[in-house]
Design a protein around this motif. Structure first.
Motif, PDB file in Angstrom:
ATOM      1  N   GLY A  27       0.818  -1.112  -0.027  1.00  0.00           N
ATOM      2  CA  GLY A  27       0.183  -0.178   0.007  1.00  0.00           C
ATOM      3  C   GLY A  27       0.737   1.236  -0.091  1.00  0.00           C
ATOM      4  N   ILE A  28       1.964   1.255  -0.579  1.00  0.00           N
ATOM      5  CA  ILE A  28       2.983   2.484  -0.572  1.00  0.00           C
ATOM      6  C   ILE A  28       2.825   3.098  -1.978  1.00  0.00           C
ATOM      7  N   SER A  29       3.305   4.142  -1.820  1.00  0.00           N
ATOM      8  CA  SER A  29       3.353   5.175  -3.396  1.00  0.00           C
ATOM      9  C   SER A  29       4.398   6.065  -3.319  1.00  0.00           C
ATOM     10  N   ALA A  30       4.431   6.509  -4.236  1.00  0.00           N
ATOM     11  CA  ALA A  30       5.787   7.522  -4.616  1.00  0.00           C
ATOM     12  C   ALA A  30       5.483   8.880  -4.367  1.00  0.00           C
ATOM     13  N   SER A  35      11.394  12.972   3.919  1.00  0.00           N
ATOM     14  CA  SER A  35      12.473  13.712   4.520  1.00  0.00           C
ATOM     15  C   SER A  35      12.460  14.004   6.139  1.00  0.00           C
ATOM     16  N   VAL A  36      11.444  13.874   6.681  1.00  0.00           N
ATOM     17  CA  VAL A  36      11.382  13.975   8.004  1.00  0.00           C
ATOM     18  C   VAL A  36      11.878  12.639   8.705  1.00  0.00           C
ATOM     19  N   ALA A  37      11.245  11.613   7.956  1.00  0.00           N
ATOM     20  CA  ALA A  37      11.649  10.291   8.541  1.00  0.00           C
ATOM     21  C   ALA A  37      13.190   9.901   8.494  1.00  0.00           C
ATOM     22  N   ILE A  38      13.523  10.315   7.642  1.00  0.00           N
ATOM     23  CA  ILE A  38      15.015   9.816   7.338  1.00  0.00           C
ATOM     24  C   ILE A  38      15.990  10.724   7.741  1.00  0.00           C
ATOM     25  N   PRO A  95      21.385  10.427  -2.417  1.00  0.00           N
ATOM     26  CA  PRO A  95      20.285  10.800  -3.635  1.00  0.00           C
ATOM     27  C   PRO A  95      18.825  10.638  -3.332  1.00  0.00           C
ATOM     28  N   SER A  96      17.765  11.317  -3.755  1.00  0.00           N
ATOM     29  CA  SER A  96      16.806  11.122  -3.570  1.00  0.00           C
ATOM     30  C   SER A  96      16.063  10.298  -4.842  1.00  0.00           C
ATOM     31  N   LEU A  97      15.581   9.297  -4.778  1.00  0.00           N
ATOM     32  CA  LEU A  97      15.029   8.528  -5.998  1.00  0.00           C
ATOM     33  C   LEU A  97      13.689   8.003  -5.766  1.00  0.00           C
ATOM     34  N   HIS A  98      13.238   7.716  -4.348  1.00  0.00           N
ATOM     35  CA  HIS A  98      11.820   7.178  -4.207  1.00  0.00           C
ATOM     36  C   HIS A  98      11.667   7.295  -2.827  1.00  0.00           C
ATOM     37  N   PRO A  99      10.604   7.667  -2.232  1.00  0.00           N
ATOM     38  CA  PRO A  99      10.652   7.870  -0.837  1.00  0.00           C
ATOM     39  C   PRO A  99      11.016   6.404  -0.001  1.00  0.00           C
ATOM     40  N   LEU A 100      10.422   5.294  -0.725  1.00  0.00           N
ATOM     41  CA  LEU A 100      10.811   4.064  -0.008  1.00  0.00           C
ATOM     42  C   LEU A 100      12.185   3.727   0.016  1.00  0.00           C
ATOM     43  N   ASP A 102      14.691   5.913  -0.359  1.00  0.00           N
ATOM     44  CA  ASP A 102      15.369   7.074   0.565  1.00  0.00           C
ATOM     45  C   ASP A 102      15.246   6.501   1.927  1.00  0.00           C
ATOM     46  N   VAL A 103      14.134   6.217   2.378  1.00  0.00           N
ATOM     47  CA  VAL A 103      14.020   5.535   3.642  1.00  0.00           C
ATOM     48  C   VAL A 103      14.940   4.471   3.808  1.00  0.00           C
ATOM     49  N   CYS A 104      15.101   3.494   3.075  1.00  0.00           N
ATOM     50  CA  CYS A 104      15.861   2.404   3.316  1.00  0.00           C
ATOM     51  C   CYS A 104      17.241   2.753   3.112  1.00  0.00           C
ATOM     52  N   ASN A 105      17.564   3.593   2.407  1.00  0.00           N
ATOM     53  CA  ASN A 105      19.232   4.089   2.073  1.00  0.00           C
ATOM     54  C   ASN A 105      19.269   4.918   3.439  1.00  0.00           C
ATOM     55  N   ALA A 106      18.625   5.546   3.954  1.00  0.00           N
ATOM     56  CA  ALA A 106      18.805   6.445   5.348  1.00  0.00           C
ATOM     57  C   ALA A 106      19.029   5.559   6.548  1.00  0.00           C
ATOM     58  N   VAL A 107      18.250   4.522   6.785  1.00  0.00           N
ATOM     59  CA  VAL A 107      18.368   3.798   7.588  1.00  0.00           C
ATOM     60  C   VAL A 107      19.779   2.692   7.440  1.00  0.00           C
ATOM     61  N   SER A 108      19.945   2.421   6.077  1.00  0.00           N
ATOM     62  CA  SER A 108      21.020   1.849   5.981  1.00  0.00           C
ATOM     63  C   SER A 108      22.438   2.367   6.459  1.00  0.00           C
TER      64      SER A 108
END
Length: 225
Positions: A27-30, A35-38, A95-100, A102-108
C-alpha cells in the motif's frame, strides 16, 4: 507473491555469523515526502563519519572480509551501505530516488548495514540468496543483460533471474522500486559482532519510518529468519 527471502544452506554454512531481517510492506506510493523520517538516520551516519571513515566501521569491515572471501577486491566491490556512506561523506547528502528507497538508504547508512528493497510484483515466486549457477539473467540499470559468474552469491527468484549481484553490491533493474510500486520486500543483512541485536533495532527503526511516511500502509512484522 513472496513473503520472505531464504538463504541457501551453503551460504549459511560459509558465513555462520550472518544475521538478516525481512519485512514486507504494502500500500505504498511515490507521493509522500520522506525527509522528516530519514533525517535522524542520516544525522546518525554523519555523526559516526565525523569520528571515523566508513571503512573503519565494524559493520563495513565485516562485509569487506566477506567480499575478500568471495575473491573480489573490497574497495572495488563495496557493499551497498559502504557505497552510500562513502557518497554521504564525500557529497554530504544522499540521492533522492523514491521515498521507500530513500527511507531504506537512510536507515542503511544510520546502521551501516546494507538494505535491499524489491518490487514484489516483479519477482517470480520466491526469492533466495544463493550461489549463482551461471545461467541466471541479470539486467543492469543501463539495460545490459548479463549472466552472473558461477558461484557468485546472488538474489535469485524461481524463474532463475538475478535481482542483485555480488550479494549486497549491485541491485538490478528487474525488480527495482519505481513510481508504480505498491508492494515491496525489504531485506537487511549483517555479519559484524552483535549483528543480531543490531538487526532487531534496525527492523524497529525501519518499520517505524515506513509507518511514519505511509500511515495506512500494511507493514508485516519484522522477521529474522
Amino acid at each position: 507473491m513472496i513473503s520472505h527471502s531464504t538463504r541457501a544452506e551453503v551460504v549459511r554454512s560459509a558465513f555462520p555469523t550472518l544475521a538478516c531481517g525481512v519485512v514486507q510492506v504494502g500500500g505504498i506510493s511515490a507521493a509522500p515526502d520522506a525527509s522528516v523520517a530519514i533525517r535522524p538516520h542520516v544525522d546518525r551516519a554523519r555523526e559516526r563519519l565525523a569520528h571515523q571513515s566508513e571503512g573503519d566501521l565494524p559493520e563495513i569491515q565485516a562485509w569487506r572480509r566477506v567480499v575478500s572471501v568471495m575473491g573480489l577486491k573490497p574497495t572495488q566491490y563495496r557493499c551497498a551501505s559502504e557505497a552510500l556512506l562513502r557518497r554521504l561523506r564525500k557529497e554530504g547528502t544522499l540521492p533522492s530516488l523514491h521515498p521507500l528507497i530513500d527511507v531504506c538508504n537512510a536507515v542503511s547508512v544510520g546502521f551501516a548495514i546494507p538494505i535491499a528493497v524489491f518490487d514484489i510484483e516483479k519477482v517470480d515466486g520466491g526469492l533466495s540468496v544463493r550461489p549463482a549457477q551461471g545461467n541466471e539473467r541479470y539486467v543492469s540499470f543501463s539495460g545490459t543483460i548479463k549472466a552472473p559468474e558461477a558461484g557468485e552469491i546472488i538474489f535469485a527468484d524461481d524463474a532463475g533471474r538475478a535481482h542483485a549481484r555480488r550479494w549486497t553490491n549491485r541491485h538490478g533493474q528487474i525488480s527495482a522500486v519505481g513510481t508504480h510500486t505498491m508492494d515491496a520486500l525489504i531485506v537487511a543483512e549483517a555479519l559484524h559482532p552483535h549483528s543480531p541485536s543490531d538487526m532487531e533495532h534496525l527492523g524497529f527503526s525501519l518499520c517505524e519510518a515506513v509507518r511514519a511516511v505511509w500511515p495506512k500502509a500494511m507493514v508485516k512484522d519484522w522477521s529474522t529468519p
